[in-house]
Design an enzyme around this catalytic site. Sequence first.
Site, PDB file in Angstrom:
ATOM      1  N   THR A  96       5.127  12.686 -20.019  1.00  0.00           N
ATOM      2  CA  THR A  96       5.051  13.791 -20.572  1.00  0.00           C
ATOM      3  C   THR A  96       5.002  15.112 -19.670  1.00  0.00           C
ATOM      4  O   THR A  96       4.353  15.301 -18.662  1.00  0.00           O
ATOM      5  CB  THR A  96       3.652  13.721 -21.490  1.00  0.00           C
ATOM      6  OG1 THR A  96       3.792  12.665 -22.480  1.00  0.00           O
ATOM      7  CG2 THR A  96       3.473  14.981 -22.257  1.00  0.00           C
ATOM      8  N   ARG A 106       5.217   7.299 -35.710  1.00  0.00           N
ATOM      9  CA  ARG A 106       3.861   7.530 -34.805  1.00  0.00           C
ATOM     10  C   ARG A 106       4.071   8.870 -34.090  1.00  0.00           C
ATOM     11  O   ARG A 106       4.942   9.234 -33.502  1.00  0.00           O
ATOM     12  CB  ARG A 106       3.479   6.657 -33.844  1.00  0.00           C
ATOM     13  CG  ARG A 106       2.198   6.761 -32.949  1.00  0.00           C
ATOM     14  CD  ARG A 106       2.614   7.516 -31.760  1.00  0.00           C
ATOM     15  NE  ARG A 106       1.584   7.539 -30.750  1.00  0.00           N
ATOM     16  CZ  ARG A 106       1.382   8.221 -29.706  1.00  0.00           C
ATOM     17  NH1 ARG A 106       2.493   9.029 -29.195  1.00  0.00           N
ATOM     18  NH2 ARG A 106       0.266   8.317 -28.840  1.00  0.00           N
ATOM     19  N   GLY A 108       1.798  11.586 -31.881  1.00  0.00           N
ATOM     20  CA  GLY A 108       0.665  11.734 -30.657  1.00  0.00           C
ATOM     21  C   GLY A 108       0.098  13.121 -30.585  1.00  0.00           C
ATOM     22  O   GLY A 108       0.161  13.714 -31.700  1.00  0.00           O
ATOM     23  N   ASP A 109      -0.496  13.179 -29.507  1.00  0.00           N
ATOM     24  CA  ASP A 109      -1.303  14.515 -29.637  1.00  0.00           C
ATOM     25  C   ASP A 109      -0.585  15.738 -29.026  1.00  0.00           C
ATOM     26  O   ASP A 109      -0.826  17.037 -29.259  1.00  0.00           O
ATOM     27  CB  ASP A 109      -2.554  14.404 -28.465  1.00  0.00           C
ATOM     28  CG  ASP A 109      -1.827  14.014 -26.952  1.00  0.00           C
ATOM     29  OD1 ASP A 109      -1.064  13.122 -26.879  1.00  0.00           O
ATOM     30  OD2 ASP A 109      -2.284  14.696 -25.967  1.00  0.00           O
ATOM     31  N   THR A 130      -2.153  15.259 -21.400  1.00  0.00           N
ATOM     32  CA  THR A 130      -1.073  14.241 -21.316  1.00  0.00           C
ATOM     33  C   THR A 130      -2.346  13.130 -21.179  1.00  0.00           C
ATOM     34  O   THR A 130      -3.177  12.780 -20.586  1.00  0.00           O
ATOM     35  CB  THR A 130      -0.054  14.257 -20.194  1.00  0.00           C
ATOM     36  OG1 THR A 130       0.527  12.928 -20.009  1.00  0.00           O
ATOM     37  CG2 THR A 130      -1.058  14.476 -18.972  1.00  0.00           C
ATOM     38  N   GLY A 131      -1.630  11.896 -22.119  1.00  0.00           N
ATOM     39  CA  GLY A 131      -2.416  10.639 -21.983  1.00  0.00           C
ATOM     40  C   GLY A 131      -2.229   9.820 -23.095  1.00  0.00           C
ATOM     41  O   GLY A 131      -1.216  10.134 -23.955  1.00  0.00           O
ATOM     42  N   GLY A 165      -2.265   9.508 -26.435  1.00  0.00           N
ATOM     43  CA  GLY A 165      -2.469  10.456 -27.645  1.00  0.00           C
ATOM     44  C   GLY A 165      -3.571  10.325 -28.645  1.00  0.00           C
ATOM     45  O   GLY A 165      -4.275  11.262 -29.012  1.00  0.00           O
TER      46      GLY A 165
END
Length: 354
Positions: free
Chosen positions: A219, A247, A249-250, A270-271, A273
């Site tokens: 990301t 889906r 994510g964040d 980043t990670g 989410g």
Amino acid sequence: MGKTLTYFFAIFLLIGCKNEEKSTSEPLKTSERPLKKKENFGIVIHGGAGTILKKNMSDSLEDAYKAKLKEAISEGYEILKNGGTSLDAVTHTINLMEDSPLFNAGKGAVFTHEGFNELDASIMDGKTLNAGAVAGVKHIKNPINLARDVMQKSEHVMLYGNGAEEFARSLEYKMMDTSYFYTQNRYESLQRVLEKEKTKEGKQISFEDPFIKNSKFGTVGCAALDKQGNLAAGTSTGGMTNKSWNRIGDAPIIGAGTYANNATCAVSSTGWGEYFIRAVVAYDISAMMEYKGMTLQEAAKEVIQKKVPALGGDGGIVAIDKDGNVAMEFNTAGMYRATMNAEGELIIKIYKEE
Ligand code: ASP
């Protein structure tokens, strides 16, 4: 008495005029000059966090990552140095990483369970607290640009899927063929996951599985402070390998993946989410600065080293505050990251210990 008073008054006037003369005609000594306010600006980027270990990385791949991080941050820095806006620096820097197959954003995005690439991005302007985001787009080369257009050319904050692409068409975006997003290694990552799933009685593999954890990073994100004192942040991603059911994510969620506020800081996450959404990571860092008076570094540490892991999540952030202080905090083995300050000092790192 009257005479003496007149005499003193005359002397007083004379001294006054002399001083006036000095202040207008004589150049001030360096020590007397008011200090010119130092120009403050800066930029920080990430290219994803995860199980990035030196032992798994070839020298040539490491060089390729470092070269792309350097190119991206240097161009963003130049924009800021030339008086450009933090929004322009963030957008341009992210574009360079979206166009590189090295990162999980734009070209190089990971594959969904169904074999597609669904892209998410968001951007926020710290001056106006205006924001824009897109999620689940499949034909947009640079999702961060569309997120910015949502912010600046629509009355909405977040658009997803076909609607977001309709909006892009209305702005005459070129629609990319889905094959543009294909990269061999990301496709192979998905195949490995699908193979493994077959051994699990058709059950979808968890995001916790090392297969997923090790194949999602990349990301991209950027946070910048410009010479006008305006902060901005942006994030762009393909999400997580093997994601399904649309889906999201964040990364496209303002407050989780991206946040910017001139009063505090600008953050890109980043990670994993799901955890970053639940911990409202980017906003939480800003809120702790605003309400608790914490420094950026203290707030970033609290969220990334305590709050996110306490829930079971992992990942990292890059952030810059209104004074140009930078944080690059992560709780994984590595995070592709780089920063440049107003003096042009450059830091590029990948692993935790470096
Ligand atoms: N945060 C992204 C997501 O959950 C993935 C990542 O940053 O690696 O979609």
